[in-house]
Design an enzyme around this catalytic site. Structure first.
Site, PDB file in Angstrom:
ATOM      1  N   PHE A  35       0.814  -1.222   0.000  1.00  0.00           N
ATOM      2  CA  PHE A  35       0.000   0.000   0.000  1.00  0.00           C
ATOM      3  C   PHE A  35       0.843   1.266   0.000  1.00  0.00           C
ATOM      4  O   PHE A  35       0.388   2.329  -0.416  1.00  0.00           O
ATOM      5  CB  PHE A  35      -0.940  -0.004   1.210  1.00  0.00           C
ATOM      6  CG  PHE A  35      -0.316   0.413   2.515  1.00  0.00           C
ATOM      7  CD1 PHE A  35      -0.540   1.681   3.033  1.00  0.00           C
ATOM      8  CD2 PHE A  35       0.470  -0.471   3.244  1.00  0.00           C
ATOM      9  CE1 PHE A  35       0.020   2.065   4.243  1.00  0.00           C
ATOM     10  CE2 PHE A  35       1.027  -0.101   4.453  1.00  0.00           C
ATOM     11  CZ  PHE A  35       0.809   1.175   4.958  1.00  0.00           C
ATOM     12  N   LYS A  36       2.094   1.154   0.431  1.00  0.00           N
ATOM     13  CA  LYS A  36       2.961   2.328   0.485  1.00  0.00           C
ATOM     14  C   LYS A  36       3.226   2.909  -0.911  1.00  0.00           C
ATOM     15  O   LYS A  36       3.671   4.048  -1.031  1.00  0.00           O
ATOM     16  CB  LYS A  36       4.289   1.976   1.152  1.00  0.00           C
ATOM     17  CG  LYS A  36       4.166   1.446   2.584  1.00  0.00           C
ATOM     18  CD  LYS A  36       3.775   2.523   3.544  1.00  0.00           C
ATOM     19  CE  LYS A  36       3.610   2.024   4.966  1.00  0.00           C
ATOM     20  NZ  LYS A  36       4.853   1.752   5.665  1.00  0.00           N
ATOM     21  N   ASP A  37       2.970   2.143  -1.955  1.00  0.00           N
ATOM     22  CA  ASP A  37       3.193   2.639  -3.316  1.00  0.00           C
ATOM     23  C   ASP A  37       2.357   3.882  -3.604  1.00  0.00           C
ATOM     24  O   ASP A  37       2.804   4.789  -4.313  1.00  0.00           O
ATOM     25  CB  ASP A  37       2.856   1.554  -4.351  1.00  0.00           C
ATOM     26  CG  ASP A  37       3.956   0.498  -4.474  1.00  0.00           C
ATOM     27  OD1 ASP A  37       5.140   0.867  -4.369  1.00  0.00           O
ATOM     28  OD2 ASP A  37       3.621  -0.682  -4.655  1.00  0.00           O
ATOM     29  N   ALA A  40       4.043   6.956  -1.647  1.00  0.00           N
ATOM     30  CA  ALA A  40       5.418   7.215  -2.091  1.00  0.00           C
ATOM     31  C   ALA A  40       5.442   7.775  -3.505  1.00  0.00           C
ATOM     32  O   ALA A  40       6.196   8.709  -3.808  1.00  0.00           O
ATOM     33  CB  ALA A  40       6.247   5.939  -2.011  1.00  0.00           C
ATOM     34  N   THR A  66       7.688   0.527   3.504  1.00  0.00           N
ATOM     35  CA  THR A  66       7.989   1.914   3.149  1.00  0.00           C
ATOM     36  C   THR A  66       9.275   2.000   2.340  1.00  0.00           C
ATOM     37  O   THR A  66       9.362   2.728   1.345  1.00  0.00           O
ATOM     38  CB  THR A  66       8.125   2.795   4.409  1.00  0.00           C
ATOM     39  OG1 THR A  66       6.859   2.853   5.071  1.00  0.00           O
ATOM     40  CG2 THR A  66       8.549   4.209   4.054  1.00  0.00           C
TER      41      THR A  66
END
Length: 355
Positions: A35-37, A40, A66
């Site tokens: 989900f950090k995509d 970021a 992350t």
């Protein structure tokens, strides 16, 4: 803005049905399968657009996903250097290879300590005004609110994908470590997200569930768990959520907390598998939050924050299955680890950043 959005949301976040009243919002279909995509990529595109050829150094700490998301989002961008800190021996080898195998403008540092030590070093760096100005220091942790802005969007996407009859009493369980994901959810609620309530599901690092129960903020030492990306005792984003509560923008009664132990995590993974859904420990913690509190008239959504293959050995051991590796992970696994190692000492990190 349209270009930034199109580059950020270039992949789906499908809502998968697990049973009649429970769904998983799969947030792991981006380039690093986590989900950090979302956050970021949004931040990287914004910074590149507004940098005006000024040099920037991104400093961030990671307890898992992350690092990979930030590294891939910023890799090769002009005038932006990245330093990623992570705790030695505390994240899976496959997670680590996703960000320690890049070169060029990406540098990775293993810290001999816990994730909380990494976060402390990041904070010390930003308190050093001379260093900040010298290298153009910026953060890609969820300390940087731009990441949360992008994450707000998929909460609305989740509700929009629900059948209309199930939208009125939707409950969202969020696997929580540093609490950026839940913070984005509470921001979404203040903006009008039609969700009944949230569940903050943690592992044995249960500072927030205990605080919600007794009103006492008492972090314990960080404990290593199966859901290692959530091994955080002093979450940086909790003060933001508390501010939204204290300022009257978010109703405290719409948030509950639950801590899930290691046995429950493994049993919940097995339960999901028996229902025909292969998951991983972090999502299992969130699913257990729904199991413990969902009522008959409510519809549950739990967030799937990472692809099960990112925790291949853990999932295979618990479920007694063999998981194939997605190509992006298999390719990284073959590459050399380029990370450096330092003690949790600010002076050492300062020299590394300046070098």
């Amino acid at each position: 803005l349209k270009d930034i959005i199109s580059h950020t949301f270039a992949f789906d976040s499908p809502l998968r049905s697990v049973n009649d009243n429970t769904y998983c919002l799969e947030l792991f279909h981006g380039p690093t399968l986590a989900f950090k995509d979302f956050g970021a990529r949004f931040m990287a595109n914004c910074l590149q657009h507004f940098a005006n050829d000024n040099k920037i150094t991104i400093l961030t700490a990671t307890s898992g996903d992350t690092g990979a998301a930030v590294a891939h989002a910023f890799h090769g961008l002009k005038n932006i250097n990245v330093v990623i800190l992570f705790p030695e021996g505390k994240i899976s080898n496959l997670q680590q290879k996703m960000f320690t195998t890049l070169s060029g403008n990406i540098r990775t540092v293993t810290i001999k300590g816990a994730f909380d030590d990494c976060q402390k070093l990041v904070k010390q760096s930003f308190d050093d005004t001379e260093l900040v100005q010298q290298v153009g220091l910026n953060s890609a942790n969820s300390i940087n609110v731009s990441r949360l802005f992008a994450q707000v969007c998929y909460y609305f996407d989740a509700i929009a994908q629900l059948p209309e009859a199930q939208r009125e009493h939707a409950v969202i369980a969020v696997p929580s470590g540093n609490f950026g994901n839940l913070c984005a959810g509470t921001i979404a609620k203040t903006m009008g997200l039609p969700v009944k309530r949230f569940i903050a599901s943690t592992n044995l690092n249960d500072t927030v569930p205990r605080y919600l129960k007794d009103g006492i903020w008492a972090p314990n030492e960080t404990v290593e768990t199966l859901s290692n990306a959530m091994d955080v005792s002093k979450p940086n984003n909790w003060p933001r959520i508390e501010y939204l509560i204290e300022s009257g923008q978010f109703n405290r009664q719409q948030l509950s907390g639950l801590a899930v132990d290691e046995t429950q995590t493994a049993d919940t993974l097995k339960d999901l598998y028996q229902q025909g859904y292969i998951s991983e420990p972090h999502a299992a913690v969130a699913y257990q939050g729904l199991q413990d509190s969902l009522t008959d008239n409510e519809t549950g959504i739990f967030l799937g924050t990472a692809h099960p293959a990112k925790f291949k050995s853990t999932v295979e051991d618990i479920l007694d299955i063999e998981l194939p590796l997605p190509k992006v992970i298999a390719d990284c696994a073959k590459l050399a680890d380029l990370s450096h190692s330092i003690e949790p000492d600010f002076g050492s990190l300062r020299k590394f950043i300046q070098s």
